[in-house]
Design a protein around this motif. Structure first.
Motif, mmCIF file in Angstrom:
data_model
loop_
_atom_site.group_PDB
_atom_site.id
_atom_site.type_symbol
_atom_site.label_atom_id
_atom_site.label_comp_id
_atom_site.label_asym_id
_atom_site.label_seq_id
_atom_site.Cartn_x
_atom_site.Cartn_y
_atom_site.Cartn_z
ATOM 1 N N VAL A 225 -51.601 -66.729 115.071
ATOM 2 C CA VAL A 225 -50.117 -66.794 115.616
ATOM 3 C C VAL A 225 -50.290 -67.436 116.903
ATOM 4 O O VAL A 225 -49.526 -68.158 117.420
ATOM 5 N N GLU A 226 -51.519 -67.379 117.626
ATOM 6 C CA GLU A 226 -51.801 -68.117 118.788
ATOM 7 C C GLU A 226 -51.748 -69.545 118.729
ATOM 8 O O GLU A 226 -51.484 -70.242 119.774
ATOM 9 N N ASP A 227 -51.812 -70.275 117.691
ATOM 10 C CA ASP A 227 -51.630 -71.567 117.661
ATOM 11 C C ASP A 227 -50.429 -71.947 117.425
ATOM 12 O O ASP A 227 -50.295 -73.346 117.695
ATOM 13 N N LEU A 228 -49.506 -71.260 117.169
ATOM 14 C CA LEU A 228 -47.970 -71.559 117.050
ATOM 15 C C LEU A 228 -47.732 -72.079 118.558
ATOM 16 O O LEU A 228 -48.102 -71.743 119.806
ATOM 17 N N PRO A 229 -46.527 -72.827 118.737
ATOM 18 C CA PRO A 229 -46.217 -73.385 120.043
ATOM 19 C C PRO A 229 -45.254 -72.247 120.787
ATOM 20 O O PRO A 229 -44.053 -72.340 120.833
ATOM 21 N N ILE A 230 -45.724 -71.143 121.262
ATOM 22 C CA ILE A 230 -45.306 -69.973 121.614
ATOM 23 C C ILE A 230 -44.800 -70.407 122.921
ATOM 24 O O ILE A 230 -45.354 -71.065 124.009
ATOM 25 N N GLY A 231 -43.074 -70.128 123.262
ATOM 26 C CA GLY A 231 -42.502 -70.653 124.485
ATOM 27 C C GLY A 231 -42.285 -71.995 124.702
ATOM 28 O O GLY A 231 -41.859 -72.297 125.783
ATOM 29 N N TRP A 232 -42.585 -72.961 123.596
ATOM 30 C CA TRP A 232 -42.272 -74.409 123.828
ATOM 31 C C TRP A 232 -40.881 -74.504 123.100
ATOM 32 O O TRP A 232 -40.606 -73.966 122.149
ATOM 33 N N THR A 233 -40.288 -75.701 123.835
ATOM 34 C CA THR A 233 -39.198 -76.446 122.979
ATOM 35 C C THR A 233 -39.138 -77.756 123.130
ATOM 36 O O THR A 233 -39.923 -78.324 123.986
ATOM 37 N N ASP A 234 -38.543 -78.412 122.257
ATOM 38 C CA ASP A 234 -38.191 -79.934 122.476
ATOM 39 C C ASP A 234 -37.024 -80.413 122.642
ATOM 40 O O ASP A 234 -36.074 -79.831 122.285
ATOM 41 N N GLU A 235 -36.927 -81.511 123.467
ATOM 42 C CA GLU A 235 -35.697 -82.378 123.660
ATOM 43 C C GLU A 235 -35.683 -83.540 123.270
ATOM 44 O O GLU A 235 -36.751 -84.450 123.192
ATOM 45 N N HIS A 236 -34.577 -83.867 122.460
ATOM 46 C CA HIS A 236 -34.653 -85.230 121.679
ATOM 47 C C HIS A 236 -33.432 -85.964 121.986
ATOM 48 O O HIS A 236 -32.193 -85.452 122.302
ATOM 49 N N GLU A 237 -33.530 -87.314 122.554
ATOM 50 C CA GLU A 237 -32.601 -88.191 122.765
ATOM 51 C C GLU A 237 -32.889 -89.478 121.898
ATOM 52 O O GLU A 237 -34.090 -89.733 121.560
ATOM 53 N N ALA A 238 -32.020 -90.517 122.022
ATOM 54 C CA ALA A 238 -32.304 -91.670 121.195
ATOM 55 C C ALA A 238 -33.759 -92.338 122.110
ATOM 56 O O ALA A 238 -33.632 -92.776 123.127
ATOM 57 N N GLY A 239 -34.824 -92.425 121.489
ATOM 58 C CA GLY A 239 -35.938 -93.067 122.089
ATOM 59 C C GLY A 239 -36.578 -92.189 123.154
ATOM 60 O O GLY A 239 -37.565 -92.711 123.815
ATOM 61 N N ARG A 240 -36.462 -90.910 123.085
ATOM 62 C CA ARG A 240 -36.918 -90.099 124.223
ATOM 63 C C ARG A 240 -37.259 -88.505 123.361
ATOM 64 O O ARG A 240 -36.165 -87.967 123.027
ATOM 65 N N TYR A 241 -38.331 -88.023 123.759
ATOM 66 C CA TYR A 241 -38.798 -86.984 123.347
ATOM 67 C C TYR A 241 -39.739 -86.208 124.194
ATOM 68 O O TYR A 241 -40.486 -86.722 125.023
ATOM 69 N N ARG A 242 -39.464 -84.903 124.729
ATOM 70 C CA ARG A 242 -40.155 -83.997 125.789
ATOM 71 C C ARG A 242 -40.386 -82.753 125.322
ATOM 72 O O ARG A 242 -39.360 -82.302 124.794
ATOM 73 N N LEU A 243 -41.439 -82.302 125.381
ATOM 74 C CA LEU A 243 -41.891 -80.815 125.242
ATOM 75 C C LEU A 243 -41.422 -80.073 126.645
ATOM 76 O O LEU A 243 -41.864 -80.620 127.881
ATOM 77 N N LYS A 244 -40.680 -78.782 126.537
ATOM 78 C CA LYS A 244 -40.353 -78.141 128.000
ATOM 79 C C LYS A 244 -40.788 -76.611 127.378
ATOM 80 O O LYS A 244 -40.765 -76.283 126.366
ATOM 81 N N ARG A 245 -40.940 -76.038 128.586
ATOM 82 C CA ARG A 245 -41.104 -74.522 128.504
ATOM 83 C C ARG A 245 -39.742 -73.826 128.584
ATOM 84 O O ARG A 245 -38.918 -74.337 128.850
ATOM 85 N N ARG A 246 -39.675 -72.791 127.354
ATOM 86 C CA ARG A 246 -38.670 -72.021 127.316
ATOM 87 C C ARG A 246 -38.830 -70.713 128.132
ATOM 88 O O ARG A 246 -39.762 -70.592 128.695
ATOM 89 N N ASN A 247 -37.722 -70.195 128.412
ATOM 90 C CA ASN A 247 -37.862 -68.845 129.172
ATOM 91 C C ASN A 247 -38.074 -67.667 128.432
ATOM 92 O O ASN A 247 -37.655 -66.384 128.749
ATOM 93 N N ASP A 248 -38.542 -67.782 127.018
ATOM 94 C CA ASP A 248 -38.922 -66.585 126.069
ATOM 95 C C ASP A 248 -40.121 -66.909 125.482
ATOM 96 O O ASP A 248 -40.582 -68.138 125.722
ATOM 97 N N GLN A 249 -40.427 -66.215 124.774
ATOM 98 C CA GLN A 249 -41.605 -66.451 123.828
ATOM 99 C C GLN A 249 -41.767 -66.848 122.364
ATOM 100 O O GLN A 249 -42.298 -66.208 121.626
ATOM 101 N N ALA A 250 -40.561 -67.501 122.172
ATOM 102 C CA ALA A 250 -40.138 -67.881 120.793
ATOM 103 C C ALA A 250 -41.408 -68.518 120.054
ATOM 104 O O ALA A 250 -42.027 -69.295 120.729
ATOM 105 N N LEU A 251 -41.637 -68.076 118.749
ATOM 106 C CA LEU A 251 -42.640 -68.806 118.033
ATOM 107 C C LEU A 251 -42.107 -70.323 117.493
ATOM 108 O O LEU A 251 -42.827 -71.126 117.269
ATOM 109 N N PHE A 252 -40.850 -70.383 117.058
ATOM 110 C CA PHE A 252 -40.139 -71.287 116.506
ATOM 111 C C PHE A 252 -39.002 -71.864 117.327
ATOM 112 O O PHE A 252 -37.919 -72.276 116.681
ATOM 113 N N GLY A 253 -39.182 -71.859 118.518
ATOM 114 C CA GLY A 253 -38.123 -72.270 119.616
ATOM 115 C C GLY A 253 -38.144 -74.085 119.725
ATOM 116 O O GLY A 253 -37.208 -74.308 120.779
#
Lengths: 260, 375
Positions: free
Chosen positions: B45-73
């Motif tokens: 489970v430690e391999d999962l993107p714990i506490g990460w989220t992604d931002e999507h826009e046309a031609g732009r993608y960024r990973l961001k930290r969440r303020n929780d420990q979601a596995l599928f955030g």
């Protein structure tokens, strides 16, 4: 049945850094198989033993930058059945084609104590501007697997599998996330021909365009997006003026921004 | 029991992965790699993107930290599950010279048995669409079929939408309704972090026997429902699909195609990241001695010149014709060919286009031009 005579291969050098010839020596694991399949008849970087022509396959590295080389390439063409150019110098004029945008006489007067000893042409030009070329292999340097593929294809009388589409396909097949989209890193990949295996983006760098323009490159659209990413016009000029600066689509794009 | 809903606590999530590993599955799930969410092999489970989220826009993608420990955030990564079911490079067969003849050696490698963790509803629909392409009875791709038959699917319902998502428009999400073995809805509130799990198959029920579960209470089920409904309301994009086939067929000649061609790089990124695009090319290679040959299949794209090369040249030489081919196939002629749209609204082609071309925007422009004409 008597064993068929091995095809004779020659490797020629014009204005270049030797890196593409080295790619042949770098074949290491496959080198013995190559030496077994062909007779290396003329390859001064590997051996001073020279077998007289004519040659079945000539690999030509380097661009034409001197009156002497302009004559010499005619002789190479005369003694070669197939002439294959290898690398950015031979296919686009190379990094030394940066002189094509300036006055070469000015350089000579600044660099050399006795400019009158220097006999050079105003432009560095690809081999295909001087003689008929049977196949052009891109890259700075060429990719060893592509080089083997081309030799292999000629030996087996088939078309080489050397695609002219973008680097993006190689990034995607190897699973690299787009560095422009995910990091905002300017990348020439979408207008550059595949062949390197998309090395730079795999190390989080943008593509430098070593393999020259891809088929139907839309450089204007890419430049416009680079400007949005914050790239300055003078840096756009520099980006397109790399190893393939004089390949037409890259040349025109850099000139468009130089004039502004 | 199939159809039943149970709860798995976050602290027991590892047990689900363990159960799948014990069953011999090669467990594939989301990981953080190279600045993106990448589906690859996971051990724990430690391999999962714990506490990460992604931002999507046309031609732009960024990973961001969440303020929780979601596995599928996060929403979706650049690469869909296609790369496992339909590998980017595959050896089809080899041939060996035997005297004056030759012998063909087919590729009989046994493909791995995959368990996919975190399949979104749009991605599930993409798999159904590829099923119609590859296992339609008439022309079956044995390599796809061999992989597809064995997969175990743990779907994850979306409780947030991405900036380029439009599954609601395509009727492919955000809730996974069919085709999964288990479907999870991740719920995090002040005190608890747990999953509402819907059992889709007997196979799914069997795996759950190895995992501590509780019966889901009506409240839990309601919470899951509300979170999914929230995602449905926050789609980043919309695509009006009303008579879309007819709309596009009527407008095969339209100035918008010329306009988009000035921006399109014909780089093929949209087709590579699309979870339904299925085009390949085959390359025949030889060895230096001419005693062995191999046929290799590689992902190809309708954006390359070679793709439409026939005797005399490429049929689609212009960027305009290639973009039009892709968009009209995806949204119109796909319906005639396979009975469904070829688009699931995952938004990847929008996010991962290096110059941000937006399929929903292109269709809107064409639709709008017709409305303007009639007004």
């Amino acid at each position: 049945m008597p064993k068929a005579k091995k095809p004779k291969v020659a490797v020629w050098k014009f204005a270049s850094c030797d890196g593409c010839q080295l790619s042949l020596l770098d074949c290491e694991d496959e080198l013995l198989a190559v030496a077994d399949a062909v007779e290396i008849a003329y390859f001064l970087e590997a051996s001073r033993a020279v077998v007289k022509g004519p040659y079945d396959i000539s690999l030509v590295e380097g661009s034409i930058t001197t009156p002497h080389d302009a004559e010499r390439i005619q002789e190479v063409r005369r003694v070669s059945k197939f002439l294959i150019t290898i690398g950015a110098c031979a296919t686009a004029g190379g990094i030394q084609a940066l002189r094509n945008f300036k006055d070469v006489k000015e350089f000579i007067s600044i660099v050399y104590a006795r400019p009158e000893y220097i006999s050079t042409l105003e432009k560095s030009t690809p081999i295909a501007e001087h003689v008929k070329v049977d196949f052009e292999l891109r890259g700075c340097p060429v990719n060893k697997y592509q080089l083997l593929e081309v030799i292999n294809a000629f030996l087996n009388r088939r078309k080489p599998n050397v695609p002219s589409y973008s680097v993006c396909l190689e990034c995607k097949r190897r699973g690299t996330p787009c560095v422009m989209v995910a990091r905002g890193t300017p990348c020439l990949g979408p207008v550059t021909q595949a062949g390197c295996g998309a090395i730079c983006p795999a190390y989080h760098r943008g593509c430098y365009g070593c393999f020259g323009p891809k088929e139907t490159p839309n450089t204007a659209s890419l430049s416009a997006w680079w400007r949005k990413l914050g790239v300055q016009e003078q840096d756009l000029v520099r980006a397109f003026r790399g190893f393939n600066a004089y390949a037409e689509p890259f040349r025109k794009e850099s000139e468009a921004y130089e004039q502004q | 029991m199939v159809g039943e809903q149970v709860l798995i606590e976050r602290t027991d999530f590892q047990r689900l992965l363990d159960a799948l590993h014990q069953r011999g599955y090669n467990v594939i799930g989301p990981t953080v790699h190279d600045g993106a969410i990448i589906y690859s092999e996971i051990a724990s489970v430690e391999d999962l993107p714990i506490g990460w989220t992604d931002e999507h826009e046309a031609g732009r993608y960024r990973l961001k930290r969440r303020n929780d420990q979601a596995l599928f955030g996060y929403v979706v990564g650049p690469y869909s599950w296609k790369k496992f079911l339909y590998p980017p490079v595959l050896s089809l067969w080899k041939a060996k010279k035997t005297g004056k003849s030759f012998e063909v050696v087919p590729n009989t490698d046994e493909p791995p048995q995959y368990a996919f963790i975190g399949v979104r509803s749009c991605e599930l629909h993409a798999i159904f669409i590829q099923d119609r392409v590859f296992t339609n009875g008439k022309f079956t791709d044995p390599h796809y079929q061999a992989r597809r038959q064995k997969i175990f699917i743990v779907a994850v319902n979306c409780v947030q939408a991405g900036g380029t998502c439009f599954c609601v428009s395509m009727k492919t999400g955000p809730k996974a309704t069919v085709g999964f073995d288990l479907a999870l809805t991740e719920i995090i509130d002040d005190q608890r972090h747990y999953f509402v799990v819907e059992v889709g198959t007997e196979k799914g029920a069997e795996i759950l026997q190895k995992v501590p579960t509780k019966r889901a209470q009506p409240d839990d089920i309601q919470t899951a429902k509300e979170r999914i409904a929230q995602a449905a309301q926050h789609m980043g994009r919309q695509l009006d699909t009303t008579n879309i086939k007819e709309l596009l067929y009527r407008n095969l000649e339209h100035p918008r195609w010329d306009e988009v061609a000035t921006r399109c790089l014909t780089c093929a990124n949209c087709t590579m990241v699309c979870p339904t695009c299925f085009c390949t090319t085959v390359e025949d290679v030889t060895d230096l001695t001419g005693t062995e040959a191999e046929r290799v299949r590689r992902w190809d794209s309708c954006f390359t010149l070679d793709f439409s090369y026939i005797h005399g040249g490429s049929v689609r030489a212009s960027a305009k014709s290639r973009y039009r081919q892709w968009l009209t196939h995806k949204l119109a002629s796909w319906i005639d060919q396979f009975g469904t749209s070829g688009c699931v609204g995952c938004g990847r082609c929008i996010t991962w286009c290096p110059v941000g071309i937006d399929i929903t925007e292109e269709v809107r422009a064409i639709r709008q031009s017709e409305l303007n004409r009639t007004q």
